[in-house]
Design an enzyme around this catalytic site. Sequence first.
Site, PDB file in Angstrom:
ATOM      1  N   LYS A 114       8.849   4.053   1.992  1.00 31.56           N
ATOM      2  CA  LYS A 114       8.908   3.668   3.399  1.00 31.56           C
ATOM      3  C   LYS A 114       9.874   4.541   4.181  1.00 31.56           C
ATOM      4  CE  LYS A 114       7.460  -1.188   3.259  1.00 31.56           C
ATOM      5  NZ  LYS A 114       7.809  -2.560   3.645  1.00 31.56           N
ATOM      6  N   LYS A 197      -6.558   1.210  -1.293  1.00 36.38           N
ATOM      7  CA  LYS A 197      -6.684  -0.220  -1.044  1.00 36.38           C
ATOM      8  C   LYS A 197      -6.838  -0.485   0.448  1.00 36.38           C
ATOM      9  CE  LYS A 197      -2.131  -2.063  -0.403  1.00 36.38           C
ATOM     10  NZ  LYS A 197      -1.391  -3.306  -0.523  1.00 36.38           N
ATOM     11  N   LYS A 200      -3.346  -2.224   6.213  1.00 36.51           N
ATOM     12  CA  LYS A 200      -3.165  -2.085   7.657  1.00 36.51           C
ATOM     13  C   LYS A 200      -2.633  -0.707   8.023  1.00 36.51           C
ATOM     14  CE  LYS A 200       1.393  -4.310   7.774  1.00 36.51           C
ATOM     15  NZ  LYS A 200       1.469  -4.967   6.458  1.00 36.51           N
TER      16      LYS A 200
HETATM   17  P1  ADP Z   1      -0.720  -4.013   3.784  1.00 32.55           P
HETATM   18  O1  ADP Z   1      -0.909  -3.282   2.468  1.00 32.55           O
HETATM   19  O2  ADP Z   1      -1.971  -4.091   4.586  1.00 32.55           O
HETATM   20  O3  ADP Z   1       0.459  -3.470   4.551  1.00 32.55           O
HETATM   21  P2  ADP Z   1       1.064  -6.098   2.986  1.00 32.55           P
HETATM   22  O4  ADP Z   1       1.804  -5.102   2.156  1.00 32.55           O
HETATM   23  O5  ADP Z   1       1.723  -6.676   4.192  1.00 32.55           O
HETATM   24  O6  ADP Z   1      -0.368  -5.496   3.383  1.00 32.55           O
HETATM   25  O7  ADP Z   1       0.617  -7.249   2.002  1.00 32.55           O
HETATM   26  C1  ADP Z   1       0.714  -8.626   2.227  1.00 32.55           C
HETATM   27  C2  ADP Z   1       0.160  -9.308   1.003  1.00 32.55           C
HETATM   28  O8  ADP Z   1      -1.219  -9.014   0.834  1.00 32.55           O
HETATM   29  C3  ADP Z   1       0.828  -8.856  -0.298  1.00 32.55           C
HETATM   30  O9  ADP Z   1       0.969  -9.974  -1.146  1.00 32.55           O
HETATM   31  C4  ADP Z   1      -0.135  -7.861  -0.888  1.00 32.55           C
HETATM   32  O10 ADP Z   1      -0.056  -7.810  -2.297  1.00 32.55           O
HETATM   33  C5  ADP Z   1      -1.476  -8.396  -0.423  1.00 32.55           C
HETATM   34  N1  ADP Z   1      -2.447  -7.311  -0.209  1.00 32.55           N
HETATM   35  C6  ADP Z   1      -2.375  -6.367   0.749  1.00 32.55           C
HETATM   36  N2  ADP Z   1      -3.432  -5.534   0.700  1.00 32.55           N
HETATM   37  C7  ADP Z   1      -4.188  -5.954  -0.338  1.00 32.55           C
HETATM   38  C8  ADP Z   1      -5.427  -5.501  -0.896  1.00 32.55           C
HETATM   39  N3  ADP Z   1      -6.083  -4.473  -0.396  1.00 32.55           N
HETATM   40  N4  ADP Z   1      -5.929  -6.178  -1.956  1.00 32.55           N
HETATM   41  C9  ADP Z   1      -5.267  -7.234  -2.462  1.00 32.55           C
HETATM   42  N5  ADP Z   1      -4.105  -7.720  -1.981  1.00 32.55           N
HETATM   43  C10 ADP Z   1      -3.564  -7.089  -0.929  1.00 32.55           C
END
Ligand code: ADP
Length: 330
Positions: A114, A197, A200
């Site tokens: 980050k 994956k 966002k």
């Molecule tokens: P992003 O990756 O979109 O920034 P976050 O890191 O805020 O999402 O993740 C919030 C929650 O959602 C976490 O518990 C993360 O493990 C889960 N998560 C995020 N993206 C995925 C994905 N593509 N598949 C499964 N779980 C996910």
Amino acid sequence: TQPLRVLSGIQPTAGSFHLGNYLGAVRQWVALQETHDAFYAVVDMHAITIPQDPEQLRQSTRLAAAQLLGAGLDPSRCALFVQSHVPEHAQLAWVMNCLTGFGEASRMTQFKDKSARQGTEGTTVGLFTYPVLQAADILIYNAHEVPVGEDQRQHIELTRDLAERFNGRYGPTFTVPGAYILKDAAKIYDLQDPSIKMSKSASSPKGIVWLMDEPKASAKKFRSAVTDTGTEIRFDREAKPGLSNLLTIYSALTGISVPELEEKFTGQLYGPLKTELAEVFAHWVAPFRARTLEYLNDPAELDRILADGAAKAREVAAATLAEVYDKVGF
Ligand code: ADP
Ligand code: NA
């Protein structure tokens, strides 16, 4: 016997949760509230470790809470609250900051990733100590288990180290939590680029499905999802990543196993599968959106639920903090 306690947090995000957040995290929270003493936080304090717009953060926080309720969290079965409403998190975090080695914090790989994105001047000390606040989030409730994705393992390890260090120095105080790596959590991939994956920050607009979008827009994304040029409907993460992702989503939303889906679609082309998945999603998301909008349209009720949740959380958090303050000599 007392049920085990779990703590989990999710950051508020502008727009809404995406399908990966739901299938990878939120869905399991809903299940765990039945079997566990569950504490769930919208972690708005973590959200200001990178630049934020105040009004947008306020809205995103309410939207996150409304979506969690819309997904099925029941305030009578769990404590649902906003992190900043429970000041004990920050108070314990300071004590934990003073137990954390600079080198130890420097080894957190998520910080390295980050901060590389923010640049040296854009990187705040808050981003650096983020995992320490996360440790405080967990330890303040003496949570036994922390439902998290694989990417959070290192932070849970730090949390365990801090709990043990405090206990070693000041006597038994904290429960040493274990990571509860989610069992049925599905990892969801980008619909346009299934090598990454759904995320966002990394997904293109057509690759990510936002839960609060118009269902028609999402249906279109499923129909135009990238798949291989073959014709056989078979789960194969290596050779057919796009198709496998669609089968994972279909299975997770319906409870029909992947082998059953392969059977069901035998002899069919990808088109009908995508069309059906678009319908499955639309059918699933409609009540979720309706419930979420109900909470958003009733701010007084949402405030009441979050105030109750914070009160429930503070009861536990204040007791832990009092013990900690006493032990460190305050
Ligand atoms: P992003 O990756 O979109 O920034 P976050 O890191 O805020 O999402 O993740 C919030 C929650 O959602 C976490 O518990 C993360 O493990 C889960 N998560 C995020 N993206 C995925 C994905 N593509 N598949 C499964 N779980 C996910
Ligand atoms: Na519960």
